[in-house]
Design a protein around this motif. Structure first.
Motif, PDB file in Angstrom:
ATOM      1  N   PHE A  62      -8.594  -9.360   7.453  1.00  0.00           N
ATOM      2  CA  PHE A  62      -7.888  -8.091   7.299  1.00  0.00           C
ATOM      3  C   PHE A  62      -7.035  -8.086   6.030  1.00  0.00           C
ATOM      4  O   PHE A  62      -7.098  -7.151   5.233  1.00  0.00           O
ATOM      5  CB  PHE A  62      -7.011  -7.821   8.531  1.00  0.00           C
ATOM      6  N   THR A  63      -6.233  -9.132   5.824  1.00  0.00           N
ATOM      7  CA  THR A  63      -5.360  -9.149   4.647  1.00  0.00           C
ATOM      8  C   THR A  63      -6.169  -9.233   3.347  1.00  0.00           C
ATOM      9  O   THR A  63      -5.772  -8.661   2.336  1.00  0.00           O
ATOM     10  CB  THR A  63      -4.330 -10.289   4.720  1.00  0.00           C
ATOM     11  N   ALA A  64      -7.295  -9.923   3.379  1.00  0.00           N
ATOM     12  CA  ALA A  64      -8.162  -9.959   2.190  1.00  0.00           C
ATOM     13  C   ALA A  64      -8.690  -8.562   1.862  1.00  0.00           C
ATOM     14  O   ALA A  64      -8.742  -8.162   0.693  1.00  0.00           O
ATOM     15  CB  ALA A  64      -9.312 -10.944   2.399  1.00  0.00           C
ATOM     16  N   ALA A  65      -9.071  -7.810   2.896  1.00  0.00           N
ATOM     17  CA  ALA A  65      -9.560  -6.443   2.681  1.00  0.00           C
ATOM     18  C   ALA A  65      -8.463  -5.540   2.135  1.00  0.00           C
ATOM     19  O   ALA A  65      -8.704  -4.716   1.253  1.00  0.00           O
ATOM     20  CB  ALA A  65     -10.113  -5.879   3.979  1.00  0.00           C
ATOM     21  N   VAL A  66      -7.229  -5.710   2.632  1.00  0.00           N
ATOM     22  CA  VAL A  66      -6.109  -4.911   2.122  1.00  0.00           C
ATOM     23  C   VAL A  66      -5.875  -5.225   0.651  1.00  0.00           C
ATOM     24  O   VAL A  66      -5.747  -4.323  -0.185  1.00  0.00           O
ATOM     25  CB  VAL A  66      -4.828  -5.168   2.943  1.00  0.00           C
TER      26      VAL A  66
END
Length: 74
Positions: A62-66
């Motif tokens: 999730f944080t990589a996508a953000v």
């Protein structure tokens, strides 16, 4: 996940992506992931409220996508 970690002593960190005073405030407890393999996430405006518990792998995705801008703005 077989058990819910004890969050009573968790140190919460406000996300750098949370928007100032705009009501979009997210906190996470990174120290829990080191010991339990999960990342608790909560609404900083309601610290006594519930926390969502994500696997460390799911939170990392999730944080990589953000960071990559891969999520549409609400």
């Amino acid at each position: 996940m077989s058990s819910i970690p004890d969050l009573s002593r968790a140190t919460w960190v406000k996300s750098s992506y949370s928007g100032g005073n705009e009501g979009q405030c997210v906190e996470f407890a990174p120290g829990i992931s080191a010991t339990a393999g999960v990342v608790p996430v909560r609404d900083s405006k309601n610290p006594a409220g519930p926390a969502l518990i994500f696997s460390a792998a799911a939170w990392g995705s999730f944080t990589a996508a953000v960071r990559a801008g891969g999520l549409p703005a609400a």
